[in-house]
Write a protein that holds these residues in place. Structure first.
Motif, mmCIF file in Angstrom:
data_model
loop_
_atom_site.group_PDB
_atom_site.id
_atom_site.type_symbol
_atom_site.label_atom_id
_atom_site.label_comp_id
_atom_site.label_asym_id
_atom_site.label_seq_id
_atom_site.Cartn_x
_atom_site.Cartn_y
_atom_site.Cartn_z
ATOM 1 N N ASP A 183 9.651 15.046 12.925
ATOM 2 C CA ASP A 183 8.432 14.247 12.828
ATOM 3 C C ASP A 183 7.795 14.558 11.480
ATOM 4 N N LEU A 184 7.837 13.584 10.569
ATOM 5 C CA LEU A 184 7.372 13.838 9.209
ATOM 6 C C LEU A 184 6.874 12.557 8.555
ATOM 7 N N ALA A 185 6.207 12.731 7.442
ATOM 8 C CA ALA A 185 5.726 11.595 6.649
ATOM 9 C C ALA A 185 5.530 12.056 5.213
ATOM 10 N N LEU A 186 5.669 11.121 4.283
ATOM 11 C CA LEU A 186 5.373 11.386 2.881
ATOM 12 C C LEU A 186 4.089 10.662 2.499
ATOM 13 N N VAL A 187 3.219 11.360 1.787
ATOM 14 C CA VAL A 187 1.979 10.765 1.302
ATOM 15 C C VAL A 187 1.819 11.114 -0.172
ATOM 16 N N ALA A 188 0.983 10.357 -0.843
ATOM 17 C CA ALA A 188 0.690 10.624 -2.253
ATOM 18 C C ALA A 188 -0.756 11.069 -2.382
ATOM 19 N N VAL A 189 -0.963 12.133 -3.134
ATOM 20 C CA VAL A 189 -2.319 12.619 -3.374
ATOM 21 C C VAL A 189 -2.584 12.590 -4.882
ATOM 22 N N PRO A 190 -3.842 12.451 -5.289
ATOM 23 C CA PRO A 190 -4.154 12.412 -6.721
ATOM 24 C C PRO A 190 -3.683 13.680 -7.435
ATOM 25 N N ASP A 191 -3.175 13.497 -8.650
ATOM 26 C CA ASP A 191 -2.689 14.623 -9.441
ATOM 27 C C ASP A 191 -3.072 14.385 -10.899
ATOM 28 N N ALA A 192 -3.692 15.384 -11.522
ATOM 29 C CA ALA A 192 -4.197 15.221 -12.890
ATOM 30 C C ALA A 192 -3.081 14.960 -13.890
ATOM 31 N N ARG A 193 -1.915 15.532 -13.680
ATOM 32 C CA ARG A 193 -0.824 15.400 -14.651
ATOM 33 C C ARG A 193 0.026 14.152 -14.422
ATOM 34 N N SER A 214 0.813 -1.217 0.000
ATOM 35 C CA SER A 214 0.000 0.000 0.000
ATOM 36 C C SER A 214 0.842 1.261 0.000
ATOM 37 N N SER A 215 2.148 1.140 0.290
ATOM 38 C CA SER A 215 3.004 2.329 0.292
ATOM 39 C C SER A 215 3.553 2.630 -1.097
ATOM 40 N N ARG A 216 3.200 1.805 -2.092
ATOM 41 C CA ARG A 216 3.695 2.007 -3.447
ATOM 42 C C ARG A 216 2.623 2.650 -4.318
ATOM 43 N N VAL A 217 3.012 3.709 -5.009
ATOM 44 C CA VAL A 217 2.089 4.435 -5.874
ATOM 45 C C VAL A 217 2.773 4.738 -7.205
ATOM 46 N N LYS A 218 1.954 5.015 -8.208
ATOM 47 C CA LYS A 218 2.478 5.392 -9.512
ATOM 48 C C LYS A 218 2.596 6.924 -9.602
ATOM 49 N N LEU A 278 -0.335 2.685 19.532
ATOM 50 C CA LEU A 278 1.004 2.094 19.577
ATOM 51 C C LEU A 278 2.048 2.987 18.909
ATOM 52 N N GLY A 279 1.639 4.193 18.536
ATOM 53 C CA GLY A 279 2.583 5.130 17.947
ATOM 54 C C GLY A 279 2.713 5.047 16.440
ATOM 55 N N LYS A 280 1.965 4.140 15.798
ATOM 56 C CA LYS A 280 2.059 4.009 14.341
ATOM 57 C C LYS A 280 1.333 5.161 13.662
ATOM 58 N N LEU A 281 1.932 5.641 12.568
ATOM 59 C CA LEU A 281 1.303 6.710 11.807
ATOM 60 C C LEU A 281 -0.005 6.238 11.194
ATOM 61 N N ARG A 282 -1.015 7.071 11.239
ATOM 62 C CA ARG A 282 -2.279 6.790 10.554
ATOM 63 C C ARG A 282 -2.176 7.403 9.155
ATOM 64 N N ARG A 283 -1.642 6.623 8.239
ATOM 65 C CA ARG A 283 -1.308 7.161 6.924
ATOM 66 C C ARG A 283 -2.541 7.526 6.108
ATOM 67 N N GLY A 284 -3.633 6.804 6.301
ATOM 68 C CA GLY A 284 -4.852 7.162 5.607
ATOM 69 C C GLY A 284 -5.337 8.543 6.031
ATOM 70 N N VAL A 341 1.566 20.744 10.040
ATOM 71 C CA VAL A 341 0.450 20.394 10.919
ATOM 72 C C VAL A 341 0.911 20.475 12.363
ATOM 73 N N GLY A 342 -0.063 20.541 13.262
ATOM 74 C CA GLY A 342 0.287 20.609 14.676
ATOM 75 C C GLY A 342 0.929 19.327 15.170
ATOM 76 N N ALA A 343 0.412 18.195 14.723
ATOM 77 C CA ALA A 343 0.939 16.886 15.117
ATOM 78 C C ALA A 343 0.542 15.865 14.066
ATOM 79 N N LEU A 344 1.352 14.855 13.885
ATOM 80 C CA LEU A 344 1.027 13.777 12.964
ATOM 81 C C LEU A 344 0.104 12.788 13.674
ATOM 82 N N PRO A 345 -0.982 12.373 13.050
ATOM 83 C CA PRO A 345 -1.911 11.443 13.701
ATOM 84 C C PRO A 345 -1.283 10.066 13.874
ATOM 85 N N ARG A 346 -1.365 9.547 15.085
ATOM 86 C CA ARG A 346 -0.795 8.229 15.391
ATOM 87 C C ARG A 346 -1.790 7.412 16.199
#
Length: 201
Positions: A125-135, A97-101, A184-190, A176-181
């Motif tokens: 404290d950081l994370a990378l996410v992918a969001v939809p992009d038209a191009r 699920s962490s792989r995107v095109k 157990l401390g795991k990032l809520r990536r969704g 953001v103020g804080a990353l949602p976890r």
């Protein structure tokens, strides 16, 4: 922990398997004998055995309960983890699920995130996410807390992007103020992804 003499070993497991699936022996993770393991055509781990949960029980807003069977008709549980299996040895690669095109290329966001974080002078404290992009189908967004230095983070992004291929570059950032976890401390990536999408509306 090992310097203190504690007998600590790396393990691999998941809740649905009654937790533990493989344990470190030497430098390798060896599968425990109570489970069968295989991979599908994409390299995702499948598990079967008596310790596997039967399914998920969830409660709807109206108070009714629903049961979702965990196993497929063949008795295997399909995980989201990409692994290599060599005899009884498991090597974890990453989450499917962490792989995107991006621009037609497959990008592992968690690996990219580790690469970016390793180049920072200070931990952040950081994370990378992918969001939809038209191009490009997806755009890579860095989410970090306001506690991090904004200018230093922008400079780090610019430096990182000069070293990466076009499809691996961070397109923008979000504070953001804080990353949602979870508990157990795991990032809520969704949830992180939804935050990045909502920020663009």
């Amino acid at each position: 922990a090992r310097a203190l003499g504690w007998p600590v070993l790396r393990t691999y497991g998941l809740s649905e398997a009654g937790s533990q699936v493989a344990t470190q022996r030497g430098e390798q993770l060896e599968l425990l004998p109570h489970l069968e393991a295989a991979t599908d055509e994409y390299g995702a781990l499948k598990l079967r055995g008596d310790s596997m949960a039967l399914g998920y029980l969830s409660r709807a807003e109206d108070g009714t309960w629903a049961f979702e069977t965990l196993m497929g008709e063949d008795g295997w549980f399909d995980t989201d983890d990409l692994v290599e299996l060599n005899g009884g040895v498991l090597r974890f690669i990453g989450r499917n699920s962490s792989r995107v095109k991006v621009l037609g290329e497959l990008v592992d966001l968690e690996a990219l995130e580790r690469a970016f974080a390793s180049g920072l002078e200070k931990s952040a404290d950081l994370a990378l996410v992918a969001v939809p992009d038209a191009r490009s189908e997806h755009a890579i967004v860095l989410i970090h807390t306001v506690a991090n230095d904004r200018l230093a983070m922008a400079q780090s992004i610019a430096a990182f992007n000069t070293k990466m291929a076009g499809f691996e570059r961070i397109s923008r950032s979000l504070e953001v103020g804080a990353l949602p976890r979870g508990s157990l401390g795991k990032l809520r990536r969704g949830e992180l992804r939804r935050m990045a999408i909502d920020a663009e509306k």
